[in-house]
Design a protein around this motif. Structure first.
Motif, short mmCIF file in Angstrom:
data_model
loop_
_atom_site.label_atom_id
_atom_site.label_comp_id
_atom_site.label_asym_id
_atom_site.label_seq_id
_atom_site.Cartn_x
_atom_site.Cartn_y
_atom_site.Cartn_z
N THR A 157 0.84 -1.19 0.00
CA THR A 157 0.00 0.00 0.00
C THR A 157 0.88 1.25 0.00
OG1 THR A 157 -0.14 -0.08 2.42
CG2 THR A 157 -1.92 -1.13 1.18
N PRO A 158 0.37 2.38 -0.44
CA PRO A 158 1.19 3.60 -0.53
C PRO A 158 1.82 3.98 0.82
CG PRO A 158 -0.86 3.89 -1.72
CD PRO A 158 -0.99 2.60 -0.96
N ILE A 200 -1.13 8.63 -2.38
CA ILE A 200 -2.10 7.60 -2.76
C ILE A 200 -1.99 7.23 -4.24
CG2 ILE A 200 -3.95 9.20 -3.36
CD1 ILE A 200 -4.30 5.83 -1.52
N ALA A 210 -0.40 3.87 -5.40
CA ALA A 210 -1.03 2.57 -5.20
C ALA A 210 -0.91 1.74 -6.48
CB ALA A 210 -2.50 2.74 -4.83
N LEU A 216 -4.04 -3.34 -6.80
CA LEU A 216 -4.54 -3.26 -5.43
C LEU A 216 -6.06 -3.09 -5.41
CD1 LEU A 216 -4.15 -3.10 -2.39
CD2 LEU A 216 -3.61 -0.67 -2.64
N LEU A 262 -8.40 4.13 2.58
CA LEU A 262 -7.75 3.69 1.35
C LEU A 262 -8.77 3.35 0.27
CD1 LEU A 262 -5.16 2.77 -0.16
CD2 LEU A 262 -5.47 0.51 0.90
N LEU A 316 -9.37 5.18 -3.39
CA LEU A 316 -9.25 4.42 -4.63
C LEU A 316 -10.58 4.27 -5.35
CD1 LEU A 316 -6.81 1.54 -3.52
CD2 LEU A 316 -6.26 3.62 -4.81
N VAL A 373 -3.35 -6.41 4.06
CA VAL A 373 -2.81 -5.07 3.85
C VAL A 373 -2.41 -4.48 5.20
CG1 VAL A 373 -4.10 -4.59 1.73
CG2 VAL A 373 -5.12 -4.02 3.95
N GLY A 381 4.35 -3.25 -4.19
CA GLY A 381 3.98 -1.85 -4.02
C GLY A 381 5.11 -1.03 -3.47
#
Length: 289
Positions: A10-11, A15, A18, A22, A43, A47, A83, A114
């Motif tokens: 994950t970032p 963001i 990403a 994901l 998150l 997204l 995650v 990532g």
């Protein structure tokens, strides 16, 4: 037919970093195990995706207890997505226990690569990146922290550490004490975020800089020990290296052998230096290695 465990990066800040997969994995998973379910909601909102699977918490406090439950879900055919708050699961974050348990049950484990604070800090540090060691977080207690640093005092590979902002000044001071105030380092703060900063310099100078306080997520990169030839190491330096290893828990015989090997010298030369130092202090000599 068993399921699949998916470790998703994950970032670490932005963001937009990403990975494209994901979002698809978040929507596809039967179970989403999150280090912090509130951050997971943030998150998914960012997204623009919706999780349809069951969401459970999976953090340091319940990792041991929840792992068997997730393994049984995997054994029953579920696709479990793991995650953490930022970066890759298992790297100084929850995940190792679950991966080990899944592997033991012959359950497939895959990953969505990532962002990585370790690799990002290395790339930005300006220090050698061809060989490096990731040391994670140092112990909180001063004595244990010094002991851990002494274990790698002669390590020639670049060293990477995570650290809490309120302990950065103490950690840098300890590093300057053990590694030497002139050893180069970089303090990487808030990587990929609005206030990203990389402060580079000798450990001694960085320790002074950090006394005013450092905020944000911190990664510290430290230059490895210099490669010095036998002619550059005097007796005092040989004795110092032996003492560092002894303080880290090695027996004197093994410490002398290791220092001799690193320096490309006969063990007898290092042993004689140690004995001479002891005699100079009025102590008795030890047995020859």
């Amino acid at each position: 037919m068993t399921g699949t465990l998916v470790l998703a990066g994950t970032p670490i800040g932005d963001i937009a970093d990403a990975p494209p997969r994901l979002a698809a994995e978040l929507e596809r998973a039967d179970v989403v195990a999150a280090e912090d379910t509130r951050r997971l909601r943030g998150l998914t909102r960012a997204l623009g995706v919706h999780t349809t699977g069951r969401v459970v918490s999976y953090f340091e406090g319940n990792e041991s207890a929840r792992t068997p439950e997730l393994v049984e879900a995997l054994a029953g055919g579920a696709r479990v997505l793991l995650v953490t708050d930022a970066g890759m699961p298992s790297v100084s974050d929850p995940g190792y226990r679950l991966v080990a348990a899944a592997v033991e049950r012959d359950i497939k484990v895959t990953a969505v690569p990532g962002p990585s604070a370790v690799l990002t800090a290395l790339a930005l540090s300006g220090l050698p990146v061809d060989r490096f060691c990731f040391e994670g977080f140092l112990p909180r207690k001063a004595g244990e922290r010094l002991g851990r640093l002494r274990e790698v005092a002669a390590e020639r590979r670049t060293l990477v550490y995570f650290e809490a902002p309120h302990r950065v000044d103490d950690t840098l001071a300890a590093m300057a004490e053990v590694f030497g105030a002139d050893r180069r380092a970089a303090v990487c703060r808030e990587l990929t975020k609005t206030y990203e900063e990389v402060k580079r310099g000798p450990l001694g100078e960085l320790a002074v800089w950090a006394k005013d306080g450092v905020r944000g997520e911190i990664t510290v990169v430290v230059e490895g020990a210099p490669e010095t030839g036998p002619e550059e190491l005097d007796a005092a330096e040989l004795v110092r290296r032996v003492r560092v290893r002894e303080e880290a828990g090695e027996r004197r015989k093994e410490a002398i052998a290791a220092v001799a090997a690193d320096a490309g010298l006969p063990k007898r030369e290092v042993f004689d230096a140690v004995v001479a130092a002891k005699n100079a202090q009025g102590e008795s000599s030890g047995k020859a290695p």
